[in-house]
Design a protein around this motif. Structure first.
Motif, PDB file in Angstrom:
ATOM      1  N   MET A  98       0.843  -1.204   0.000  1.00 52.14           N
ATOM      2  CA  MET A  98       0.000   0.000   0.000  1.00 52.14           C
ATOM      3  C   MET A  98       0.874   1.249   0.000  1.00 52.14           C
ATOM      4  O   MET A  98       1.845   1.314   0.716  1.00 52.14           O
ATOM      5  N   ASN A  99       0.495   2.183  -0.800  1.00 53.16           N
ATOM      6  CA  ASN A  99       1.268   3.413  -0.936  1.00 53.16           C
ATOM      7  C   ASN A  99       0.553   4.554  -0.214  1.00 53.16           C
ATOM      8  O   ASN A  99      -0.514   4.979  -0.619  1.00 53.16           O
ATOM      9  N   VAL A 100       1.131   5.001   0.884  1.00 49.46           N
ATOM     10  CA  VAL A 100       0.512   6.122   1.583  1.00 49.46           C
ATOM     11  C   VAL A 100       1.401   7.348   1.487  1.00 49.46           C
ATOM     12  O   VAL A 100       2.621   7.258   1.448  1.00 49.46           O
ATOM     13  N   LYS A 101       0.762   8.500   1.462  1.00 44.76           N
ATOM     14  CA  LYS A 101       1.473   9.759   1.361  1.00 44.76           C
ATOM     15  C   LYS A 101       0.799  10.790   2.240  1.00 44.76           C
ATOM     16  O   LYS A 101      -0.365  10.630   2.611  1.00 44.76           O
ATOM     17  N   ASN A 102       1.560  11.832   2.535  1.00 40.71           N
ATOM     18  CA  ASN A 102       0.966  12.975   3.220  1.00 40.71           C
ATOM     19  C   ASN A 102       0.364  13.899   2.182  1.00 40.71           C
ATOM     20  O   ASN A 102       1.002  14.212   1.179  1.00 40.71           O
ATOM     21  N   CYS A 103      -0.861  14.311   2.432  1.00 35.74           N
ATOM     22  CA  CYS A 103      -1.510  15.248   1.523  1.00 35.74           C
ATOM     23  C   CYS A 103      -0.708  16.538   1.486  1.00 35.74           C
ATOM     24  O   CYS A 103      -0.336  17.076   2.521  1.00 35.74           O
ATOM     25  N   ARG A 104      -0.456  17.009   0.293  1.00 32.86           N
ATOM     26  CA  ARG A 104       0.349  18.212   0.128  1.00 32.86           C
ATOM     27  C   ARG A 104      -0.401  19.448   0.638  1.00 32.86           C
ATOM     28  O   ARG A 104       0.180  20.468   0.916  1.00 32.86           O
ATOM     29  N   ARG A 105      -1.715  19.322   0.705  1.00 29.15           N
ATOM     30  CA  ARG A 105      -2.525  20.482   1.048  1.00 29.15           C
ATOM     31  C   ARG A 105      -2.825  20.535   2.553  1.00 29.15           C
ATOM     32  O   ARG A 105      -2.653  21.547   3.188  1.00 29.15           O
ATOM     33  N   CYS A 106      -3.283  19.414   3.126  1.00 32.11           N
ATOM     34  CA  CYS A 106      -3.687  19.431   4.535  1.00 32.11           C
ATOM     35  C   CYS A 106      -2.761  18.606   5.418  1.00 32.11           C
ATOM     36  O   CYS A 106      -2.874  18.646   6.636  1.00 32.11           O
ATOM     37  N   GLY A 107      -1.866  17.829   4.808  1.00 30.08           N
ATOM     38  CA  GLY A 107      -0.911  17.069   5.597  1.00 30.08           C
ATOM     39  C   GLY A 107      -1.414  15.720   6.083  1.00 30.08           C
ATOM     40  O   GLY A 107      -0.674  14.960   6.704  1.00 30.08           O
ATOM     41  N   LYS A 108      -2.687  15.416   5.814  1.00 33.82           N
ATOM     42  CA  LYS A 108      -3.272  14.163   6.246  1.00 33.82           C
ATOM     43  C   LYS A 108      -2.671  13.002   5.449  1.00 33.82           C
ATOM     44  O   LYS A 108      -2.355  13.142   4.269  1.00 33.82           O
ATOM     45  N   ILE A 109      -2.543  11.843   6.130  1.00 34.87           N
ATOM     46  CA  ILE A 109      -2.037  10.665   5.429  1.00 34.87           C
ATOM     47  C   ILE A 109      -3.192  10.002   4.685  1.00 34.87           C
ATOM     48  O   ILE A 109      -4.287   9.873   5.216  1.00 34.87           O
ATOM     49  N   PHE A 110      -2.935   9.634   3.454  1.00 35.02           N
ATOM     50  CA  PHE A 110      -4.002   9.015   2.670  1.00 35.02           C
ATOM     51  C   PHE A 110      -3.419   7.981   1.726  1.00 35.02           C
ATOM     52  O   PHE A 110      -2.209   7.904   1.535  1.00 35.02           O
ATOM     53  N   ASN A 111      -4.289   7.171   1.155  1.00 33.06           N
ATOM     54  CA  ASN A 111      -3.910   6.151   0.184  1.00 33.06           C
ATOM     55  C   ASN A 111      -3.584   6.800  -1.144  1.00 33.06           C
ATOM     56  O   ASN A 111      -4.478   7.281  -1.833  1.00 33.06           O
TER      57      ASN A 111
END
Ligand code: ZN
Ligand code: ZN
Length: 135
Positions: free
Chosen positions: A1-14
């Motif tokens: 699974m590839n998770v990243k931090n949202c560039r806009r809000c910083g939330k971790i998402f798929n």
């Protein structure tokens, strides 16, 4: 699974590809896009700072839509972003018409066939004649 931090809000998402932006931010951006699009339709002569202020949108976001050619501006609109190659102000995309033509020529030259179709110099009737005197 590839998770990243949202560039806009910083939330971790798929992360599924494209820009590193979470689904909820993506949705917000799309809503914002509709707002901006409607605003431009009603205010075709609005400038970038004006649009950003009225629609509460980032300049970088706005420029990105312009680069993606999602927003269309009229020829007399003051909105402009520099051509990535020569810096001429353009209304949409990455390159001005001249650079686009040059890039297209370069591309066809590299895959030149023995029987290349005759390329006629295209005159853009909408082209600004004043530009030709700028050397
Ligand atoms: Zn987010
Ligand atoms: Zn250019």
């Amino acid at each position: 699974m590839n998770v990243k931090n949202c560039r806009r809000c910083g939330k971790i998402f798929n992360y599924i590809g494209g820009q590193p932006i979470c689904p909820s931010c993506r949705e917000e951006i799309e809503k914002k896009f509709e707002v901006v699009k409607n605003y431009i339709r009603e205010n075709p002569k609005a400038s970038i700072p004006q649009i950003c202020e009225e629609c509460e949108v980032d300049t970088s976001q706005l420029q990105q839509w312009i680069r993606e050619e999602r927003l269309v501006f009229s020829d007399d609109s003051p909105v402009g972003i520099p051509c990535e190659k020569c810096g001429t102000m353009i209304h949409a995309g990455k390159y001005c018409d001249k650079c686009k033509a040059e890039l297209a020529n370069g591309l066809s030259a590299s895959i030149a066939k023995p029987e290349a179709p005759k390329i006629e110099p295209k005159r853009d009737p909408r082209g600004n004649p004043a530009m030709r005197f700028l050397k």
